[in-house]
Design a protein around this motif. Structure first.
Motif, short mmCIF file in Angstrom:
data_model
loop_
_atom_site.label_atom_id
_atom_site.label_comp_id
_atom_site.label_asym_id
_atom_site.label_seq_id
_atom_site.Cartn_x
_atom_site.Cartn_y
_atom_site.Cartn_z
N PHE A 78 0.87 -1.17 0.00
CA PHE A 78 0.00 0.00 0.00
C PHE A 78 0.91 1.23 0.00
CE2 PHE A 78 -3.94 -1.85 2.44
CZ PHE A 78 -4.05 -2.84 1.49
N ILE A 79 0.57 2.21 -0.82
CA ILE A 79 1.34 3.46 -0.83
C ILE A 79 0.38 4.64 -0.75
CG2 ILE A 79 3.07 4.87 -2.06
CD1 ILE A 79 3.72 2.44 -3.82
N ALA A 80 0.66 5.55 0.18
CA ALA A 80 0.00 6.86 0.17
C ALA A 80 1.04 7.79 -0.46
CB ALA A 80 -0.34 7.29 1.59
N LEU A 104 -3.34 4.61 -1.65
CA LEU A 104 -4.31 5.10 -0.66
C LEU A 104 -4.31 6.62 -0.66
CD1 LEU A 104 -3.83 2.88 2.55
CD2 LEU A 104 -5.02 2.34 0.43
N ASP A 105 -5.43 7.19 -0.73
CA ASP A 105 -5.80 8.62 -0.57
C ASP A 105 -5.18 9.63 -1.52
OD1 ASP A 105 -3.74 8.36 2.08
OD2 ASP A 105 -3.68 10.35 1.19
N ARG A 106 -4.11 9.29 -2.23
CA ARG A 106 -3.57 10.21 -3.26
C ARG A 106 -3.29 9.41 -4.52
NH1 ARG A 106 0.65 14.17 0.06
NH2 ARG A 106 -0.80 14.61 1.76
N MET A 107 -3.30 10.10 -5.64
CA MET A 107 -3.11 9.44 -6.93
C MET A 107 -1.71 9.75 -7.48
SD MET A 107 -5.92 7.89 -7.16
CE MET A 107 -5.82 7.24 -8.83
N ILE A 108 -1.35 9.02 -8.55
CA ILE A 108 -0.04 9.22 -9.18
C ILE A 108 -0.21 9.43 -10.69
CG2 ILE A 108 1.28 7.91 -7.45
CD1 ILE A 108 1.19 5.51 -9.35
N ASP A 109 0.84 10.01 -11.28
CA ASP A 109 0.85 10.18 -12.74
C ASP A 109 1.74 9.10 -13.34
OD1 ASP A 109 -0.56 12.53 -12.55
OD2 ASP A 109 1.23 13.80 -12.53
N ALA A 121 -9.49 6.24 -2.90
CA ALA A 121 -9.32 7.68 -2.69
C ALA A 121 -10.64 8.39 -2.92
CB ALA A 121 -8.26 8.23 -3.67
N SER A 122 -10.66 9.64 -2.53
CA SER A 122 -11.84 10.47 -2.80
C SER A 122 -11.66 11.13 -4.17
CB SER A 122 -11.96 11.56 -1.74
OG SER A 122 -10.83 12.39 -1.83
N ASP A 123 -12.69 11.77 -4.66
CA ASP A 123 -12.57 12.62 -5.85
C ASP A 123 -12.15 13.99 -5.33
OD1 ASP A 123 -12.95 14.42 -7.88
OD2 ASP A 123 -14.82 13.52 -8.60
N SER A 124 -10.85 14.27 -5.38
CA SER A 124 -10.37 15.49 -4.72
C SER A 124 -10.66 16.77 -5.51
CB SER A 124 -8.89 15.37 -4.33
OG SER A 124 -8.14 14.83 -5.36
N VAL A 125 -10.96 16.64 -6.81
CA VAL A 125 -11.42 17.82 -7.56
C VAL A 125 -12.82 18.19 -7.02
CG1 VAL A 125 -12.07 18.72 -9.83
CG2 VAL A 125 -10.09 17.21 -9.62
N TYR A 126 -13.62 17.18 -6.82
CA TYR A 126 -14.98 17.40 -6.30
C TYR A 126 -14.93 18.05 -4.91
CZ TYR A 126 -19.63 16.27 -4.53
OH TYR A 126 -20.88 16.35 -3.96
N PRO A 284 -9.92 -6.14 -8.62
CA PRO A 284 -10.65 -5.03 -8.01
C PRO A 284 -10.97 -3.92 -8.99
CG PRO A 284 -8.40 -5.14 -7.16
CD PRO A 284 -8.53 -6.25 -8.16
N GLN A 285 -11.97 -3.14 -8.62
CA GLN A 285 -12.27 -1.91 -9.35
C GLN A 285 -11.01 -1.06 -9.32
OE1 GLN A 285 -16.06 -0.84 -7.41
NE2 GLN A 285 -15.47 1.22 -8.10
N LYS A 286 -10.69 -0.37 -10.40
CA LYS A 286 -9.44 0.40 -10.43
C LYS A 286 -9.46 1.58 -9.45
CE LYS A 286 -5.46 0.74 -12.48
NZ LYS A 286 -4.51 -0.36 -12.60
N PHE A 287 -10.61 2.26 -9.40
CA PHE A 287 -10.71 3.42 -8.50
C PHE A 287 -11.87 3.19 -7.52
CE2 PHE A 287 -12.03 7.88 -7.53
CZ PHE A 287 -10.84 8.29 -6.95
N ILE A 288 -11.51 2.97 -6.29
CA ILE A 288 -12.53 2.74 -5.25
C ILE A 288 -12.74 4.09 -4.57
CG2 ILE A 288 -13.11 1.42 -3.16
CD1 ILE A 288 -11.07 -0.74 -4.25
#
Ligand code: AHR
Length: 312
Positions: A78-80, A104-109, A121-126, A284-288
């Motif tokens: 797991f990586i945040a 977990l909780d942040r995304m990567i490029d 993660a959440s939808d942080s733009v939202y 798993p679903q890619k984005f939970i």
């Protein structure tokens, strides 16, 4: 019944046999500490061995930790991720070692999405949009100069929370961001940066609201506002993200106006997805996606209590 017991036991054995390495960012905020605490509780509930490496906010430490987890042959990593870029080589190594990686909780490029299995993660733009919408409604067409306390530079959440807020106010020329700087998601830097905003803006008189990318920076800003002799929550409105207990305390005292909740339980859904993957081969679903609720002073007392009861 015997079969069911046998199946349950088998499931328990499989789950308890799992070892997960978690590269955590650090403990920059109350939310982060809660996430670590909840991850331990959720691992224990499922009989999973969780190894946590604290990166002290440095990506290089995260990369070292991931390499060490690969060398140990853990069942999943797991990586945040502290920042969004720079992950491809180490994730390639994890992929070659056939170790699933959960963000977990942040995304990567990354160009190749197969470098990680799933993200919780959440939808942080939202989140940023929700904060903007609350402010627009609250100021009801009146002019409002906003100062923004951004999160860690280069983190997906800082980039997205800014974007969501900017998009949210785009059609409302009465609301303007007049200053924006990183407070690195910490209380102390939030306070420091807010002090400089106040000094630069007629001892705070030119500021109508502070939008902080997390509650800890908002709490630091509240302190700075009070020290400048102004009233946070009324003379300068305070809107932020996370929903940690201390922001509800501030709301109860009339010093904060709104927060967007981010659950600290990121590990629980990731553990479930991992178990389903290992036990049933279920991809798993890619984005939970976790929920983002706007929380206001009317429920602050109840929210404070429920967070405390959960041990946050
Ligand atoms: O990635 C989530 C963010 O990181 C939280 O909103 C903030 O408090 C933390 O530091």
């Amino acid at each position: 019944v015997a079969m069911a017991v046998a199946t349950a036991l088998c499931g328990a054995t499989q789950a308890s046999a799992l070892t997960v390495g978690f590269s955590q960012i650090g403990s920059e905020s109350g939310w982060r500490s809660a996430e670590t605490k909840v991850a331990k509780q959720e691992a224990e509930k499922r009989g999973i061995t969780l190894k946590i490496a604290d990166a002290q906010q440095k990506q290089e430490n995260q990369i070292k930790a991931v390499r060490s987890f690969i060398a140990q042959g853990v069942d999943a990593i797991f990586i945040a991720p502290v920042v969004a870029t720079g992950w491809t080589p180490v994730l390639q190594e994890a992929k070659e070692a056939k170790i699933p990686v959960f963000l977990l909780d942040r995304m990567i490029d990354v160009n190749d999405p197969s470098l990680y299995t799933a993200a919780v993660a959440s939808d942080s733009v939202y989140e940023g949009k929700v904060a903007a919408e609350w402010l627009l409604k609250d100021v009801a067409g009146q002019p409002c100069n906003v100062v923004e306390l951004q999160g860690t530079v280069g983190s997906s959440v800082a980039i997205n929370r800014k974007k969501g807020f900017v998009d949210g106010i785009a059609a409302s020329p009465n609301v303007k961001i007049i200053r924006s700087q990183s407070g690195d998601f910490t209380r102390s830097k939030g306070k420091e940066v807010m002090e400089s905003f106040i000094k630069a803006e007629q001892n705070g008189k030119n500021i109508c609201a502070v939008y902080a990318h997390n509650d800890d920076m908002a709490i630091g800003a509240i302190q700075a506002i009070k020290e400048a002799g102004l009233k946070p929550g009324s003379q300068i409105k305070v809107v932020s993200i996370d929903a940690v207990p201390d922001i509800f305390k501030a709301m109860i005292d009339g010093e904060a106006n709104a927060t967007v909740e981010l659950t600290p339980n990121m590990a629980g859904p990731a553990f479930d997805a991992l178990i389903a993957l290992k036990k049933e081969g279920k991809q798993p679903q890619k984005f939970i996606q976790t929920e983002s609720r706007l929380l206001l002073p009317d429920t602050a007392q109840a929210e404070y209590q429920s967070k405390k009861d959960l041990g946050y």
